[in-house]
Motif scaffolding. Structure first.
Motif, mmCIF file in Angstrom:
data_model
loop_
_atom_site.group_PDB
_atom_site.id
_atom_site.type_symbol
_atom_site.label_atom_id
_atom_site.label_comp_id
_atom_site.label_asym_id
_atom_site.label_seq_id
_atom_site.Cartn_x
_atom_site.Cartn_y
_atom_site.Cartn_z
ATOM 1 N N ILE A 98 3.672 1.131 -5.989
ATOM 2 C CA ILE A 98 4.638 2.372 -4.525
ATOM 3 C C ILE A 98 5.838 2.357 -5.190
ATOM 4 N N LEU A 99 6.888 3.463 -5.350
ATOM 5 C CA LEU A 99 8.523 3.334 -4.605
ATOM 6 C C LEU A 99 8.578 5.199 -4.200
ATOM 7 N N ILE A 100 9.280 4.426 -2.715
ATOM 8 C CA ILE A 100 10.013 5.097 -1.870
ATOM 9 C C ILE A 100 12.092 5.080 -1.636
ATOM 10 N N GLY A 101 12.478 6.338 -1.829
ATOM 11 C CA GLY A 101 13.863 6.277 -1.707
ATOM 12 C C GLY A 101 14.157 5.683 -0.384
ATOM 13 N N PRO A 102 15.143 5.714 -0.086
ATOM 14 C CA PRO A 102 15.570 5.339 1.195
ATOM 15 C C PRO A 102 15.137 7.424 2.357
ATOM 16 N N SER A 103 15.249 7.878 0.838
ATOM 17 C CA SER A 103 15.466 9.395 1.885
ATOM 18 C C SER A 103 13.490 9.322 2.507
ATOM 19 N N GLY A 104 13.347 8.599 1.986
ATOM 20 C CA GLY A 104 11.446 9.022 2.274
ATOM 21 C C GLY A 104 10.499 7.575 3.112
ATOM 22 N N GLN A 105 12.518 6.197 3.525
ATOM 23 C CA GLN A 105 11.603 5.943 4.138
ATOM 24 C C GLN A 105 11.326 6.002 5.663
ATOM 25 N N GLY A 106 10.837 4.744 6.548
ATOM 26 C CA GLY A 106 10.651 4.735 7.436
ATOM 27 C C GLY A 106 10.626 5.927 8.879
ATOM 28 N N ARG A 107 8.892 6.664 8.110
ATOM 29 C CA ARG A 107 9.102 7.702 8.637
ATOM 30 C C ARG A 107 6.925 7.735 7.727
ATOM 31 N N GLY A 108 6.244 7.190 7.706
ATOM 32 C CA GLY A 108 5.267 6.875 7.506
ATOM 33 C C GLY A 108 4.935 7.918 5.817
ATOM 34 N N LEU A 109 6.138 8.236 5.407
ATOM 35 C CA LEU A 109 5.120 9.151 3.648
ATOM 36 C C LEU A 109 4.661 8.083 2.818
ATOM 37 N N GLY A 110 5.474 6.572 3.052
ATOM 38 C CA GLY A 110 4.470 5.612 1.860
ATOM 39 C C GLY A 110 3.697 5.771 1.798
ATOM 40 N N THR A 111 2.803 5.275 3.618
ATOM 41 C CA THR A 111 1.579 4.577 4.192
ATOM 42 C C THR A 111 0.450 6.172 3.444
ATOM 43 N N GLU A 112 1.117 7.317 4.011
ATOM 44 C CA GLU A 112 0.480 8.807 3.917
ATOM 45 C C GLU A 112 -0.355 8.058 2.613
ATOM 46 N N ALA A 113 0.805 7.995 1.859
ATOM 47 C CA ALA A 113 0.789 8.259 0.120
ATOM 48 C C ALA A 113 -0.107 7.453 -0.805
ATOM 49 N N THR A 114 0.321 5.936 0.158
ATOM 50 C CA THR A 114 -1.154 4.789 -0.431
ATOM 51 C C THR A 114 -2.854 4.936 0.097
ATOM 52 N N ARG A 115 -2.677 5.684 0.771
ATOM 53 C CA ARG A 115 -3.745 6.271 1.483
ATOM 54 C C ARG A 115 -4.057 7.665 0.671
ATOM 55 N N LEU A 116 -3.265 8.178 0.580
ATOM 56 C CA LEU A 116 -4.449 9.582 -0.373
ATOM 57 C C LEU A 116 -4.650 8.636 -2.010
ATOM 58 N N THR A 117 -3.646 7.700 -2.611
ATOM 59 C CA THR A 117 -4.206 7.502 -4.171
ATOM 60 C C THR A 117 -4.897 6.614 -3.402
ATOM 61 N N VAL A 118 -5.275 5.850 -3.004
ATOM 62 C CA VAL A 118 -6.256 4.516 -3.366
ATOM 63 C C VAL A 118 -6.935 5.205 -2.747
ATOM 64 N N GLY A 119 -7.444 6.358 -1.856
ATOM 65 C CA GLY A 119 -8.963 6.961 -1.402
ATOM 66 C C GLY A 119 -9.040 7.813 -2.511
ATOM 67 N N TYR A 120 -8.716 8.383 -3.680
ATOM 68 C CA TYR A 120 -8.627 8.995 -4.810
ATOM 69 C C TYR A 120 -9.124 8.254 -5.511
ATOM 70 N N GLY A 121 -8.431 6.625 -5.989
ATOM 71 C CA GLY A 121 -8.912 6.349 -6.694
ATOM 72 C C GLY A 121 -10.221 5.703 -6.543
ATOM 73 N N ILE A 122 -11.211 5.636 -5.307
ATOM 74 C CA ILE A 122 -12.351 4.646 -5.284
ATOM 75 C C ILE A 122 -12.953 6.379 -5.277
ATOM 76 N N GLU A 123 -12.952 6.653 -4.144
ATOM 77 C CA GLU A 123 -13.725 8.485 -3.854
ATOM 78 C C GLU A 123 -13.591 9.183 -4.855
#
Length: 184
Positions: A98-123
């Motif tokens: 995953i890569l998140i630029g400065p405008s998307g950092q520190g607000r939980g966007l990366g955590t949610e994007a990770t959960r969504l992607t991993v959930g899709y991969g597994i489920e």
């Protein structure tokens, strides 16, 4: 059955993940040009604009990986990308990055994007294992991965030479048997 040919759109509370395309080049290039992003991802060297545009233009045609643009729902701006790659069909596993630029950092966007992607991969794709590597100088990312269910497996010592200093790479993974679907 794993089907990377289908490119989904995944929606969370904070982000929308949609197939990346050439129109995302400007936003992703700006994110990748940020010195902190470059360091945290261990990115050495640059690729040319035309090569990068071609790369993004062809992601939808790939049948062995999933490249998704991360769109901040609050602003509508592309702030990064989430990727499942290095697919090993015999072992039902792949890598996540995953890569998140400065405008998307520190607000939980990366955590949610990770959960969504991993959930899709597994489920949805039926993956058994998703792995990643994170450099030791990026504890914020390691915490986000842990929130998404990743567990530290080990360390590749001195895996990256950055500004004359050796940096360890922390190896992490999440298994389908450990995945908690309610996190998606």
């Amino acid at each position: 059955m794993t089907d990377f040919a289908y490119k989904p759109t995944l929606t969370g509370d904070l982000v929308i993940l949609r197939p990346v395309d050439e129109s995302d080049y400007e936003a992703l290039a700006a994110a990748m040009d940020d010195p902190d992003v470059t360091r945290l991802t261990g990115s050495h060297g640059e690729i040319g604009e035309e090569q990068a545009r071609t790369w993004y233009r062809t992601r939808k045609d790939q049948t062995d990986r999933l490249d998704l643009a991360i769109v901040d729902k609050a602003s509508g701006a592309v702030v990064g990308e989430a990727v499942l790659n290095d697919w090993d069909p015999d072992n039902q596993c792949c890598n996540f990055r995953i890569l998140i630029g400065p405008s998307g950092q520190g607000r939980g966007l990366g955590t949610e994007a990770t959960r969504l992607t991993v959930g899709y991969g597994i489920e949805k794709l039926g993956l058994h294992r998703i792995s990643l590597g994170v450099y030791a100088f990026n504890p914020r990312a390691q915490r986000a991965y842990e929130k998404a269910g990743f567990v530290v497996e080990g360390v590749f010592r001195d895996a990256l030479l950055w500004d004359g200093e050796w940096v360890d790479e922390i190896m992490m993974s999440v298994l389908a048997s450990e995945w908690i679907p309610s996190e998606v």
